[in-house]
Scaffold this motif. Structure first.
Motif, PDB file in Angstrom:
ATOM      1  N   LEU A   1      -3.175 -13.715  -2.772  1.00 54.51           N
ATOM      2  CA  LEU A   1      -4.450 -13.010  -2.664  1.00 54.51           C
ATOM      3  C   LEU A   1      -5.237 -13.057  -3.969  1.00 54.51           C
ATOM      4  CD1 LEU A   1      -3.481 -10.017  -0.401  1.00 54.51           C
ATOM      5  CD2 LEU A   1      -5.229 -11.722   0.070  1.00 54.51           C
TER       6      LEU A   1
ATOM      7  N   ASP B   1       0.807  -1.216   0.000  1.00 51.69           N
ATOM      8  CA  ASP B   1       0.000   0.000   0.000  1.00 51.69           C
ATOM      9  C   ASP B   1       0.845   1.274   0.000  1.00 51.69           C
ATOM     10  OD1 ASP B   1      -2.795   0.337  -0.383  1.00 51.69           O
ATOM     11  OD2 ASP B   1      -2.866   1.409   1.521  1.00 51.69           O
TER      12      ASP B   1
ATOM     13  N   HIS C   1      -6.084  -3.343   0.246  1.00 50.05           N
ATOM     14  CA  HIS C   1      -6.969  -4.255   0.988  1.00 50.05           C
ATOM     15  C   HIS C   1      -8.436  -3.989   0.658  1.00 50.05           C
ATOM     16  CE1 HIS C   1      -7.528  -0.868   3.783  1.00 50.05           C
ATOM     17  NE2 HIS C   1      -8.627  -1.492   4.156  1.00 50.05           N
ATOM     18  N   ARG C   2      -8.773  -2.744   0.402  1.00 49.63           N
ATOM     19  CA  ARG C   2     -10.165  -2.381   0.067  1.00 49.63           C
ATOM     20  C   ARG C   2     -10.550  -2.943  -1.301  1.00 49.63           C
ATOM     21  NH1 ARG C   2     -15.098  -1.990   0.824  1.00 49.63           N
ATOM     22  NH2 ARG C   2     -16.181  -0.059   0.416  1.00 49.63           N
TER      23      ARG C   2
ATOM     24  N   GLU D   1     -11.258  -6.545  -0.803  1.00 46.00           N
ATOM     25  CA  GLU D   1     -12.527  -6.674  -0.071  1.00 46.00           C
ATOM     26  C   GLU D   1     -13.720  -6.567  -1.035  1.00 46.00           C
ATOM     27  OE1 GLU D   1     -14.026  -3.392   2.801  1.00 46.00           O
ATOM     28  OE2 GLU D   1     -12.445  -4.506   3.859  1.00 46.00           O
TER      29      GLU D   1
END
Length: 192
Positions: free
Chosen positions: A122, A74, A88-89, A92
């Motif tokens: 991921l 990030d 991460h958003r 999500e």
């Protein structure tokens, strides 16, 4: 003309640019497409505002949602994409979209610094496919790539090596990799 896939992509301006929260133009387009879906509706973004339209996307036959995810780090994201959603958003939102039945994908381009294995893990756990490509010139981002700690990312050899690493990591995890304008399912839909 026969119907073709419709793409909302951030080539010139992200379909979820900040003004979209007020004007809702992308949402209005999606509402029209929900009434008469094209062979595929493809949304690619860097912005979290797409979260607002996930249920609408889920109601469109052959809708796909993708995020640009050139790094897992990030801090690197903040350097190159300061106004974009946190990494991460993005993951999500992709997980939520997948749970709603929307096909998901990621575009990893250009290759940027960060933990390649973590990104591959991921992606494998979250998306249906991944497009990979290298940097094709720094254009308006020359200063970003010239900054201390990021110079190597502008090097063609570094880009090729990182691409090869990502191909291997994603292949080992069984993630479909594609190139070109359309994800595999959208290509199939366009042919039908």
């Amino acid at each position: 003309l026969p119907p073709r896939p419709i793409k909302f992509t951030p080539v010139r301006a992200d379909p979820y640019h900040a003004i979209e929260s007020q004007l809702m133009l992308t949402r209005a387009c999606l509402e029209v497409l929900a009434q008469r879906p094209p062979p595929a509706t493809i949304v690619l973004t860097r912005c979290a505002l797409v979260d607002r339209d996930l249920e609408l996307l889920a109601g469109i036959d052959n809708a796909l949602l993708g995020f640009s995810l050139p790094t897992m780090d990030d801090q690197v994201r903040r350097h190159f994409e300061p106004k974009a959603a946190a990494v991460h958003r993005r993951f999500e939102i992709l997980r939520r979209a997948g749970a709603l039945g929307v096909e998901t994908f990621a575009v990893v381009q250009p290759m940027l610094p960060g933990k390649a294995e973590r990104l591959a893990d991921l992606l494998a756990a979250t998306v249906d496919s991944v497009a990979l490509d290298t940097l094709h010139g720094t254009h308006g981002a020359a200063e970003d790539f010239a900054a201390a700690g990021f110079e190597m990312a502008a090097d063609a050899a570094w880009q090729r090596d990182r691409l090869a690493e990502m191909i291997e990591l994603l292949s080992d995890r069984g993630v479909p990799i594609w190139s070109g304008e359309l994800p595999p399912s959208a290509r199939r839909a366009a042919v039908m």
